[in-house]
Design an enzyme around this catalytic site. Structure first.
Site, mmCIF file in Angstrom:
data_model
loop_
_atom_site.group_PDB
_atom_site.id
_atom_site.type_symbol
_atom_site.label_atom_id
_atom_site.label_comp_id
_atom_site.label_asym_id
_atom_site.label_seq_id
_atom_site.Cartn_x
_atom_site.Cartn_y
_atom_site.Cartn_z
ATOM 1 N N LYS A 268 0.813 -1.220 0.000
ATOM 2 C CA LYS A 268 0.000 0.000 0.000
ATOM 3 C C LYS A 268 0.847 1.270 0.000
ATOM 4 O O LYS A 268 0.473 2.279 -0.573
ATOM 5 C CB LYS A 268 -0.929 -0.002 1.217
ATOM 6 C CG LYS A 268 -1.944 -1.134 1.196
ATOM 7 C CD LYS A 268 -3.343 -0.610 1.054
ATOM 8 C CE LYS A 268 -4.351 -1.668 0.667
ATOM 9 N NZ LYS A 268 -4.351 -2.888 1.480
ATOM 10 N N GLU B 95 -10.102 6.262 2.878
ATOM 11 C CA GLU B 95 -10.992 5.249 3.430
ATOM 12 C C GLU B 95 -10.124 4.082 3.869
ATOM 13 O O GLU B 95 -9.030 3.897 3.341
ATOM 14 C CB GLU B 95 -11.980 4.765 2.362
ATOM 15 C CG GLU B 95 -11.433 3.697 1.396
ATOM 16 C CD GLU B 95 -10.305 4.170 0.482
ATOM 17 O OE1 GLU B 95 -10.149 5.390 0.300
ATOM 18 O OE2 GLU B 95 -9.569 3.309 -0.038
ATOM 19 N N SER C 40 1.851 -9.702 -0.825
ATOM 20 C CA SER C 40 1.451 -8.286 -0.748
ATOM 21 C C SER C 40 1.718 -7.670 0.617
ATOM 22 O O SER C 40 1.887 -6.459 0.735
ATOM 23 C CB SER C 40 -0.023 -8.138 -1.122
ATOM 24 O OG SER C 40 -0.833 -8.990 -0.326
HETATM 25 C C1 LIG Z 1 -5.195 -4.021 1.138
HETATM 26 C C2 LIG Z 1 -4.458 -5.256 0.935
HETATM 27 C C3 LIG Z 1 -4.767 -6.139 -0.123
HETATM 28 C C4 LIG Z 1 -5.905 -5.928 -1.081
HETATM 29 O O1 LIG Z 1 -5.827 -4.773 -1.871
HETATM 30 P P1 LIG Z 1 -5.504 -4.800 -3.416
HETATM 31 O O2 LIG Z 1 -5.852 -3.419 -3.867
HETATM 32 O O3 LIG Z 1 -6.357 -5.836 -4.070
HETATM 33 O O4 LIG Z 1 -4.071 -5.102 -3.571
HETATM 34 C C5 LIG Z 1 -3.979 -7.269 -0.296
HETATM 35 N N1 LIG Z 1 -2.957 -7.553 0.555
HETATM 36 C C6 LIG Z 1 -2.641 -6.734 1.581
HETATM 37 C C7 LIG Z 1 -1.519 -7.119 2.479
HETATM 38 C C8 LIG Z 1 -3.385 -5.571 1.808
HETATM 39 O O5 LIG Z 1 -3.054 -4.781 2.842
#
Ligand SMILES: *Cc1c(COP(=O)(O)O)cnc(C)c1O
Length: 396
Positions: A87, A109, A376
């Site tokens: 993020k 948000e 992610s």
């Molecule tokens: C917010 C988040 C997601 C989902 O958001 P995307 O916009 O689909 O990437 C996925 N993994 C983590 C660790 C997140 O914090």
């Protein structure tokens, strides 16, 4: 791929009230200017490298590969970024852009709180005011992240309307932006909402695939056979796909949250179960009830339980360029535990959805094939919830 109106095929666009038009036009003009500005790009690169810890590693998961006995698996370690997820890539870009535009205040948000914490972090760093809208239900479930945001100097406003969750927080942030455009930038957290957000957020997250491409060429001397990532709104996935879209031999695989299963009502798998609709300023696929109302969605992963998907993914699905698969809570929890034990890496439960799919397909692939799985985020935030899922109660 996007035309003048910010379309991806039939998806995308700007389905917004007249009062928001000025704000998105101002944002689009500023973005079109700064994206080609060498000074802006140099400042952003410095922030990403020095502050957020980029480039993130592309790690060969040798033990995972050997245990599964098929394709070579590399992990793109977005979990190693400052604040623990992808993020921050988008937030640093948008905060810098807002600053260049003369804005002094960020609003955002948040669902689980990850995007709120990233935005509060950037606001602290850049000396900006910050207000985060969060569904009241989520403020209770994610009290630690509410504390973090306040510690970082932000205001957190609990949203009581609707189901008091993420979709209501998005609606409230849009309303607030309409009321106060002059000094405020709406820092949207995924590749969704009205144009130009899906394009801006994608461009800032595309650093993920730019690095993967360079790193895999250095390590393997060729492109991977598949890249995969979890999909909520779709920002880490589009970031993982973007620089491979033109490489037709690279499979692009998005892993949605099936929750308790796509044949149940407790799911958040938008491509598998959703229909074309218009919501939050964009045309795309959304989980809807029989009357076309946005359906309540469910996943064990708070970061994936959004009832829609970004318009570029909807388009990549329509054209068949990317594949979207659904992964259940159970499969994701197994993958969460498996990666922890096998590699000593505790992934976010969101990312575990992508790991679960890799565990399914890698054993069926030849040993000379290569797949890249984007991690992610890190999973510390999820440990208490997973323990609870396994019937164990621990304090957060
Ligand atoms: C917010 C988040 C997601 C989902 O958001 P995307 O916009 O689909 O990437 C996925 N993994 C983590 C660790 C997140 O914090």
């Amino acid at each position: 791929m996007t035309n003048q109106a910010g379309r991806f095929g039939v998806h995308g666009g700007q389905y917004i009230p007249e009062t928001l038009m000025n704000a998105v036009i101002e944002l689009e003009e500023a973005y079109n200017h700064y994206k080609n500005d060498p000074q802006f790009n140099a400042e952003l690169t410095e922030l990403l490298n020095e502050y957020a810890n980029r480039p993130s590693r592309l790690y060969f998961a040798k033990k995972l590969t050997e245990t599964l006995g098929g394709a070579k698996i590399y992990l793109k370690r977005e979990d190693l970024n400052h604040t623990g997820a992808h993020k921050i890539n988008n937030v640093l870009g948008q905060a810098l852009l807002a600053k260049k535009m003369g804005k002094t205040r960020l609003i955002a948000e948040t669902g689980a709180g990850q995007h709120g914490v990233a935005t509060a972090t950037a606001a602290a760093l850049m000396g900006m005011e910050c207000v985060v809208f969060m569904g009241e239900e989520d403020t209770k479930r994610q009290a630690l992240n509410v504390y973090r945001m306040r510690l970082l100097g932000s205001d957190v406003i609990p949203v009581k309307s609707g189901t008091a969750t993420l979709k209501d927080a998005v609606s409230e942030a849009m309303r607030e932006w309409t009321n106060r455009i002059s000094d405020t930038h709406y820092c949207l957290g995924s590749v969704m909402g009205p144009h130009p957000f899906p394009t801006i957020v994608r461009d800032f997250q595309a650093v993920i695939s730019r690095e993967i491409k360079q790193q895999i060429l250095e390590k393997e001397g060729r492109l991977p056979d598949a890249v995969m990532a979890c999909v909520g709104g779709g920002s880490n996935a589009i970031g993982t796909f973007y620089h491979f879209i033109g490489d037709k031999d690279v499979r692009l695989i998005g892993c949605e949250a099936a929750g308790r299963g796509i044949d149940t009502f407790e799911t958040a798998a938008t491509i598998s179960t959703g229909k074309l609709g218009i919501f939050h300023g964009m045309k795309s696929y959304f989980c809807q009830d029989e009357y076309g109302q946005i359906a309540p969605v469910y996943s064990i992963s708070a970061g994936l339980d959004y009832p829609g998907i970004g318009p570029e993914h909807a388009y990549l699905h329509d054209t068949g360029r990317a594949e979207y698969v659904a992964v259940t809570d159970d499969e994701a929890v197994n993958a969460f535990e498996f990666l922890s034990r096998t590699e000593g890496i505790i992934p976010a439960i969101e990312s575990a959805h992508a790991v679960a799919h890799a565990m399914k397909i890698a054993p069926e692939m030849d040993k000379d094939k290569i797949i890249v799985v984007t991690i992610s985020g890190r999973g510390d935030k999820d440990c208490a919830a997973i323990a609870r899922y396994r019937g164990e109660n621990i304090y957060e």
